[in-house]
Design a protein around this motif. Sequence first.
Motif, short mmCIF file in Angstrom:
data_model
loop_
_atom_site.label_atom_id
_atom_site.label_comp_id
_atom_site.label_asym_id
_atom_site.label_seq_id
_atom_site.Cartn_x
_atom_site.Cartn_y
_atom_site.Cartn_z
N UNK A 102 0.83 -1.27 -0.01
CA UNK A 102 -0.16 0.14 0.20
C UNK A 102 1.03 1.36 0.11
N UNK A 103 0.54 2.29 -0.78
CA UNK A 103 1.39 3.44 -0.73
C UNK A 103 1.62 4.15 0.32
N UNK A 104 2.62 4.36 0.96
CA UNK A 104 3.07 5.29 2.20
C UNK A 104 2.47 6.63 1.88
N UNK A 105 2.16 7.28 3.11
CA UNK A 105 1.85 8.83 2.92
C UNK A 105 3.02 9.71 3.65
N UNK A 106 4.22 8.84 4.18
CA UNK A 106 5.13 9.46 4.69
C UNK A 106 6.53 8.24 4.65
N UNK A 107 7.69 8.68 4.69
CA UNK A 107 8.71 7.95 4.33
C UNK A 107 9.02 7.24 5.97
N UNK A 108 8.26 7.41 6.80
CA UNK A 108 8.23 6.80 8.03
C UNK A 108 7.01 5.92 8.40
N UNK A 109 6.21 5.81 7.23
CA UNK A 109 4.75 5.17 7.34
C UNK A 109 5.13 3.78 7.78
N UNK A 110 4.09 2.86 8.31
CA UNK A 110 4.21 1.66 8.89
C UNK A 110 4.19 0.91 7.56
N UNK A 111 3.66 1.45 6.32
CA UNK A 111 3.54 0.82 5.27
C UNK A 111 4.89 0.56 4.50
N UNK A 112 5.95 1.04 4.74
CA UNK A 112 7.29 1.04 4.36
C UNK A 112 8.10 -0.09 4.96
N UNK A 113 7.50 -0.72 5.96
CA UNK A 113 8.11 -1.63 6.78
C UNK A 113 7.84 -3.09 6.72
N UNK A 114 6.31 -3.29 6.67
CA UNK A 114 5.85 -4.71 6.21
C UNK A 114 6.49 -5.51 5.06
N UNK A 115 7.19 -6.46 5.34
CA UNK A 115 7.57 -7.00 4.07
C UNK A 115 8.99 -6.46 3.31
N UNK A 116 9.38 -5.30 4.16
CA UNK A 116 10.68 -4.71 4.02
C UNK A 116 12.11 -6.03 4.31
N UNK A 117 13.16 -5.54 3.65
CA UNK A 117 14.26 -6.35 4.01
C UNK A 117 14.98 -6.15 5.25
N UNK A 118 14.64 -5.03 5.84
CA UNK A 118 15.22 -4.45 7.08
C UNK A 118 14.60 -3.22 7.57
N UNK A 119 14.21 -3.28 8.91
CA UNK A 119 13.88 -2.13 9.43
C UNK A 119 15.03 -1.69 10.42
N UNK A 120 15.44 -0.38 10.07
CA UNK A 120 16.74 0.22 10.94
C UNK A 120 16.31 1.57 11.13
#
Lengths: 321, 260
Positions: B68-86
């Motif tokens: 799902x498109x994030x509305x912020x570069x810190x959005x939880x949508x950028x995290x789920x399924x990512x390679x790494x959350x840092x």
Amino acid sequence: MTSKLIGLAEAAALVPDGATLSLGGFTAQRHPMAFVYELIRQKKRDLYLFGHSPGGDWDILIGAGCVKRVELAYEADEAFGTIGPRWRRAVQAGRIEWEDYSNFGMVTRFQAGAMGLPFLPTRTAFGSDVFAKQALTAEQRAADPRTSPLKQAVIESPFQAGDKLLLLPAIHTEFCVLHVQKATESGLVRVEGQTFADNIQALCADTVIVTAEEIVSEDFMRQEPERTLLPPFAVAHVVHVPFGSHPYAVYNYYDHDPRQLKDYHAAAMIDEDFQSYLEKYVYGVPDFESYLAVVGAARLDSLKADPEYGYSPNLKRRRLD
Amino acid sequence: MTTVSNPALTYSLTELMAVTAAREIQDNEVVFAGTGLPMLGAMLAQKTHAPNCLVIFEAGAIGSRLRHLPMSVGDPRTVRGAALAAGLAEVFTYMLQAGKVDVGFISGAQIDRFGNINSTSMGDYHHPSVRFPGSGGSCDIACLAKRTVIIAQHEKRRLPEKIDYITSPGWLNGGESRKEAGLIRGGPSVVVTTRGVLRFRPTSHEAYLASYHPGLTAENVREETGFMLDTADASETPIPTAEELHILRNVVDPERIFLK
């Protein structure tokens, strides 16, 4: 084990007028909003804020007249509100002192503070006005030990002729306040999803206050110590505040509240409307539980994260009404 | 937003810009994306010609696979399924400064003919007529990515001879000035605007019009530019394909968060 649990009003009362402070989170995520509202309710004045990309946490503090000086890279809620309206007005009206850095610059400054170093070198900002211009005067800096005597300095690498580096001064704050997913009574803290710069900000503060969605047992936290954010000595106080970041998102717990953010940004554009917003959501309610009651249980329920995603996949985020 | 008619396809200006930006990303590249149109471009590239591009967001998500498109570069949508959350330090220090980022996407309120960008304020810096959010990570991306793609509103006042504040350095005064200032790599490669596409001459680093969007002419674009714009090499911007439009509308942004 000594419990570090205290109440929200008690925690906010620790912060005196004129304190230096950093707040956790990033633009529209995981800001300690319940704590911010309590600072406003207690009418704090002349705060010095340090941050990379704050959002409405700083904007509402600035609008409520709590802030004297900020050092920052960015102030907005991104696509929820592309400028902090009270930040914009405060700068344009000459009501706030500020210094501009970049995100990497501010994070480097926090890293230096966390590492016990006076500065760290970077390769960023050369050629820009972030580098060339200074918002604070030399006199303002010299008159106030809360601010670094210099914005920055440039050196040539002692190891390679001609290799130019930008030195950025460490940040040291009296307080750092984070909002996290899980904490123990003893002050162990877990952040889920991105850390932003929370861990680094905490390590350059004298007193760290953590507000948490959930208080978990010592055994639970110690089963996976690799997920703990900070060493045990770092955190001084823990406050249990479910929904404590509303209207901002907390990964795995709840999503942004697009309606509340829209209302905030509309109100914050106009002085009288902003005062009404403060009256309704901050001054007019005695505590955060009452704030949540004004927002309403149905709304809060609609924001709850779907465990499969960590956010609410069907949440309507645009064209509300 | 203007809708452009075409014998085969109908598409909006935002769609044309997203597709044009996406085509700047090559497969296997590391892409540093900001909020808005850059997210559309990065996600579209990942779902079409660049499935192996590594998308990173400055708040800490590395290797995002957006559902799902994030509305912020810190959005939880950028995290789920990512390679790494840092966090920011990992992204800026170990990736961007260390030279691991191939292409960064940035935007701003004003841009000059050397691709310098202002996202800080209008008027006198100390007493601005309009204050914007500030650099965020834009200055850093402009300094330290191997190249940058700039997104801009194309109006005369937004593309002036001289901008009020250089938040994000482009080619500075052209020629070797960027290198002389102490920047070790990078520089803008392209500006995707609401009227066309600007690129930069190899040695002078001065912007020229590479293409004008369908329905416009080179002359139209030059008239809407505040600095002297060389249009000698301009042709029409290639239009989106049916596949790109389908993915953009149905996979990338079905909620119409940024698409118009």
